[in-house]
Design an enzyme around this catalytic site. Sequence first.
Site, PDB file in Angstrom:
ATOM      1  N   LYS A 253       0.838  -1.206   0.000  1.00 51.80           N
ATOM      2  CA  LYS A 253       0.000   0.000   0.000  1.00 51.80           C
ATOM      3  C   LYS A 253       0.872   1.256   0.000  1.00 51.80           C
ATOM      4  O   LYS A 253       0.605   2.198  -0.727  1.00 51.80           O
ATOM      5  CB  LYS A 253      -0.926   0.029   1.231  1.00 51.80           C
TER       6      LYS A 253
ATOM      7  N   ARG B 186       0.675  -8.239  13.785  1.00 54.67           N
ATOM      8  CA  ARG B 186       0.041  -7.318  12.830  1.00 54.67           C
ATOM      9  C   ARG B 186      -0.873  -8.066  11.860  1.00 54.67           C
ATOM     10  O   ARG B 186      -1.950  -7.587  11.512  1.00 54.67           O
ATOM     11  CB  ARG B 186       1.113  -6.541  12.065  1.00 54.67           C
TER      12      ARG B 186
ATOM     13  N   ARG C  83      -9.056   1.039   9.278  1.00 54.85           N
ATOM     14  CA  ARG C  83      -8.617  -0.289   9.729  1.00 54.85           C
ATOM     15  C   ARG C  83      -9.644  -0.951  10.638  1.00 54.85           C
ATOM     16  O   ARG C  83      -9.460  -2.117  11.010  1.00 54.85           O
ATOM     17  CB  ARG C  83      -7.300  -0.156  10.499  1.00 54.85           C
TER      18      ARG C  83
ATOM     19  N   ARG D 243      11.871  -5.559   4.781  1.00 55.12           N
ATOM     20  CA  ARG D 243      11.664  -4.141   4.413  1.00 55.12           C
ATOM     21  C   ARG D 243      12.654  -3.206   5.116  1.00 55.12           C
ATOM     22  O   ARG D 243      12.937  -3.351   6.302  1.00 55.12           O
ATOM     23  CB  ARG D 243      10.239  -3.746   4.791  1.00 55.12           C
TER      24      ARG D 243
ATOM     25  N   ARG E 128      11.943  -0.969  10.568  1.00 60.57           N
ATOM     26  CA  ARG E 128      10.919  -0.602  11.549  1.00 60.57           C
ATOM     27  C   ARG E 128      10.822  -1.641  12.655  1.00 60.57           C
ATOM     28  O   ARG E 128      10.852  -2.845  12.390  1.00 60.57           O
ATOM     29  CB  ARG E 128       9.563  -0.486  10.846  1.00 60.57           C
TER      30      ARG E 128
HETATM   31  P1  AMP Z   1       1.422   0.957   8.926  1.00 55.72           P
HETATM   32  O1  AMP Z   1       2.579   1.878   8.700  1.00 55.72           O
HETATM   33  O2  AMP Z   1       0.217   1.314   8.104  1.00 55.72           O
HETATM   34  O3  AMP Z   1       1.788  -0.508   8.810  1.00 55.72           O
HETATM   35  O4  AMP Z   1       0.985   1.170  10.449  1.00 55.72           O
HETATM   36  C1  AMP Z   1       1.871   0.912  11.517  1.00 55.72           C
HETATM   37  C2  AMP Z   1       1.134   0.931  12.842  1.00 55.72           C
HETATM   38  O5  AMP Z   1       0.539   2.237  13.034  1.00 55.72           O
HETATM   39  C3  AMP Z   1      -0.029  -0.034  12.970  1.00 55.72           C
HETATM   40  O6  AMP Z   1       0.397  -1.334  13.334  1.00 55.72           O
HETATM   41  C4  AMP Z   1      -0.844   0.646  14.080  1.00 55.72           C
HETATM   42  O7  AMP Z   1      -0.224   0.495  15.345  1.00 55.72           O
HETATM   43  C5  AMP Z   1      -0.718   2.110  13.694  1.00 55.72           C
HETATM   44  N1  AMP Z   1      -1.787   2.509  12.754  1.00 55.72           N
HETATM   45  C6  AMP Z   1      -1.627   2.948  11.459  1.00 55.72           C
HETATM   46  N2  AMP Z   1      -2.805   3.223  10.903  1.00 55.72           N
HETATM   47  C7  AMP Z   1      -3.741   2.952  11.836  1.00 55.72           C
HETATM   48  C8  AMP Z   1      -5.164   3.004  11.860  1.00 55.72           C
HETATM   49  N3  AMP Z   1      -5.863   3.393  10.784  1.00 55.72           N
HETATM   50  N4  AMP Z   1      -5.800   2.644  13.007  1.00 55.72           N
HETATM   51  C9  AMP Z   1      -5.116   2.265  14.094  1.00 55.72           C
HETATM   52  N5  AMP Z   1      -3.777   2.161  14.143  1.00 55.72           N
HETATM   53  C10 AMP Z   1      -3.086   2.505  13.029  1.00 55.72           C
END
Ligand code: AMP
Length: 214
Positions: A15, A167, A84, A122, A156
């Site tokens: 994404k 996750r 989400r 990554r 990360r």
């Molecule tokens: P991502 O970079 O999209 O993989 O997001 C990393 C982390 O950020 C996730 O595992 C959540 O802890 C938090 N996060 C990102 N987007 C959301 C969301 N829409 N709702 C809740 N937590 C989020």
Amino acid sequence: MSKIIVLMGAPGAGKGTQARLIQERLGLPQISTGDMLRALEAEDIHTTQASGKLIPDDVVIGVVKERTARDDCQAGYVLDGFPRTREQAAMLEKLANEQGNEIVAIFIDVPVDVLEKRMTGRRLCPICGEIYNLYFKPPKSDETCDRDTGVKLVHRADDSAEKVRVRLDTYREQTRPLLDFYQESKRLLRIDGTQEPEAIHEQIKAIINNPLSS
Ligand code: AMP
């Protein structure tokens, strides 16, 4: 009517890569809740992010509302990592109505075994945000950025094997059901996410330019 492109898919589906390409080439701003939350000076948020669990809906919703109210979002935008949960999806419906925007959800579909490798491999450039993968798209020189010469790439905290499992479980339980929500209202388009990023981008471009015929 402007479009809100919602990129759906498990963590590691690509994404972020696609949102970046859309922003660079089609000019729609990338709204990545993961990145915005990481940029906040809030230790409790970062601890939750590192655990692989979700941040409370009200916090994320506040961030999205504030960001999408800015001028650059008037001609549409791309959401990467939002919604989400059901509550976030409901909030987005309301926001789209208020903004007079149309939602188009694009599901980037990738099998779970591929996802694990994508995340554990990554690496990111902390300066330009370029995304690499030690297995599939290695940097030219040992863990440093190709664009920002000499800058060490970062891994990360939530991309470790253990956190990746959390996750993926969180995704299965809370986010995957949203696919049905968009499918039922005929606003979901599926793309095979195992293709090369360029091929995926071409398909997304076609959807953005003409969503109904795709
Ligand atoms: P991502 O970079 O999209 O993989 O997001 C990393 C982390 O950020 C996730 O595992 C959540 O802890 C938090 N996060 C990102 N987007 C959301 C969301 N829409 N709702 C809740 N937590 C989020």
